[in-house]
Design a protein around this motif. Structure first.
Motif, PDB file in Angstrom:
ATOM      1  N   ALA A   1       0.800   8.623   0.767  1.00  0.00           N
ATOM      2  CA  ALA A   1       1.443  10.181   0.455  1.00  0.00           C
ATOM      3  C   ALA A   1       2.239  10.131   0.640  1.00  0.00           C
ATOM      4  CB  ALA A   1       0.037  11.382   1.227  1.00  0.00           C
ATOM      5  N   ASP A   2       2.961  10.178   1.765  1.00  0.00           N
ATOM      6  CA  ASP A   2       4.553  10.124   1.914  1.00  0.00           C
ATOM      7  C   ASP A   2       5.905   9.759   1.460  1.00  0.00           C
ATOM      8  OD1 ASP A   2       4.466   7.870   3.390  1.00  0.00           O
ATOM      9  OD2 ASP A   2       4.955   9.084   5.323  1.00  0.00           O
ATOM     10  N   GLY A   3       5.253   8.363   0.482  1.00  0.00           N
ATOM     11  CA  GLY A   3       6.187   7.656  -0.213  1.00  0.00           C
ATOM     12  C   GLY A   3       6.140   6.548   0.435  1.00  0.00           C
ATOM     13  N   THR A   4       6.140   6.218   1.010  1.00  0.00           N
ATOM     14  CA  THR A   4       6.431   5.084   2.131  1.00  0.00           C
ATOM     15  C   THR A   4       5.047   4.185   1.886  1.00  0.00           C
ATOM     16  OG1 THR A   4       4.966   5.455   3.918  1.00  0.00           O
ATOM     17  CG2 THR A   4       7.524   6.569   4.514  1.00  0.00           C
ATOM     18  N   ARG A   5       5.757   2.670   2.329  1.00  0.00           N
ATOM     19  CA  ARG A   5       4.563   1.597   1.559  1.00  0.00           C
ATOM     20  C   ARG A   5       4.148   0.910   3.638  1.00  0.00           C
ATOM     21  NH1 ARG A   5       4.764   1.597  -3.626  1.00  0.00           N
ATOM     22  NH2 ARG A   5       3.419  -0.886  -3.935  1.00  0.00           N
ATOM     23  N   LEU A   6       3.248   0.696   3.579  1.00  0.00           N
ATOM     24  CA  LEU A   6       2.202  -0.246   4.414  1.00  0.00           C
ATOM     25  C   LEU A   6       1.905  -1.722   3.643  1.00  0.00           C
ATOM     26  CD1 LEU A   6       1.197   2.454   6.109  1.00  0.00           C
ATOM     27  CD2 LEU A   6       3.068   1.527   6.802  1.00  0.00           C
ATOM     28  N   ALA A   7       1.412  -2.655   4.160  1.00  0.00           N
ATOM     29  CA  ALA A   7       1.280  -3.755   4.103  1.00  0.00           C
ATOM     30  C   ALA A   7      -0.450  -3.061   4.040  1.00  0.00           C
ATOM     31  CB  ALA A   7       1.035  -4.757   5.355  1.00  0.00           C
ATOM     32  N   SER A   8      -1.480  -3.825   3.291  1.00  0.00           N
ATOM     33  CA  SER A   8      -3.185  -3.769   2.515  1.00  0.00           C
ATOM     34  C   SER A   8      -3.470  -5.521   3.221  1.00  0.00           C
ATOM     35  CB  SER A   8      -2.611  -3.971   1.387  1.00  0.00           C
ATOM     36  OG  SER A   8      -4.122  -3.963   0.614  1.00  0.00           O
TER      37      SER A   8
ATOM     38  N   TRP B   1       0.888  -0.900   0.200  1.00  0.00           N
ATOM     39  CA  TRP B   1       0.098   0.054  -0.008  1.00  0.00           C
ATOM     40  C   TRP B   1       0.639   0.950  -0.025  1.00  0.00           C
ATOM     41  CZ3 TRP B   1      -4.908  -0.796   0.445  1.00  0.00           C
ATOM     42  CH2 TRP B   1      -5.963   0.760   0.921  1.00  0.00           C
ATOM     43  N   PRO B   2       1.008   1.960  -1.453  1.00  0.00           N
ATOM     44  CA  PRO B   2       1.536   3.315  -0.944  1.00  0.00           C
ATOM     45  C   PRO B   2       0.681   3.666  -0.288  1.00  0.00           C
ATOM     46  CG  PRO B   2       0.699   2.749  -3.563  1.00  0.00           C
ATOM     47  CD  PRO B   2       0.644   1.658  -2.834  1.00  0.00           C
TER      48      PRO B   2
END
Length: 181
Positions: free
Chosen positions: A147-154, A144-145
């Protein structure tokens, strides 16, 4: 009060844009849609097409959010839910998701399961899924991209038609295949 839905049509285009731009959605890929991006989604038919159908979420006769059923030509549709900021945190989530299940399973007789996804840090929505009878089926790492450019788990949750009809929860055997030592 009961949660109901009002089907969106192209006549709702300006209202959809107004709703999307008037609220922040911190757990969506685009947390603060601008007017041009909202208008683009509307123009592309995201809210009314063969593949997706939007609905106004209503509570007490008032529009409190929107829901979009997506992948309608598949027997495993997914949904996007956005409540207005003024209606979040009021305990309506479980009722809304259960009402969405009722809508999906009664209006779409061909579907066998109904899915939703959220970010790993959206704890309120993850608990809502579980309380509404959904089962966690996947944890997509760094999918999950933000808004700040990091990625989290979906994290994906689904409910089976048979579980919805019987008011049951069929557990998922997640670790059914393990490597031998």
């Amino acid at each position: 009060m009961t949660i109901t839905f009002r089907r969106m049509t192209p006549d709702d285009a300006s209202a959809v844009t107004a709703f999307l731009t008037a609220n922040r959605f911190p757990f969506h890929v685009n947390p603060a849609p601008c007017e041009s991006s909202a208008n683009k989604r509307v123009a592309e038919g995201h809210f009314w097409s063969k593949e997706s159908q939007g609905y106004w979420v209503q509570h007490g006769g008032k529009d409190i959010g929107l829901a979009v059923l997506e992948d309608l030509e598949d027997d495993n549709p997914v949904f996007d839910l956005r409540l207005a900021e003024s209606h979040r945190g009021r305990g309506l989530g479980v009722d809304v998701v259960r009402a969405l299940c009722r809508l999906a399973f009664t209006e779409l007789p061909q579907i066998v399961r109904f899915e939703g996804q959220t970010r790993e840090d959206n704890i309120a929505m993850r608990k809502t899924f579980l309380r509404a009878g959904f089962v966690k089926e996947a944890h997509y790492r760094q999918a999950w991209p933000t808004a700040d450019g990091t990625r989290l788990a979906s994290v994906a949750y689904a409910i089976l038609r048979s579980d919805w009809e019987n008011n049951t929860v069929t557990p998922l055997e997640f670790d059914d295949l393990l490597l031998d030592a």
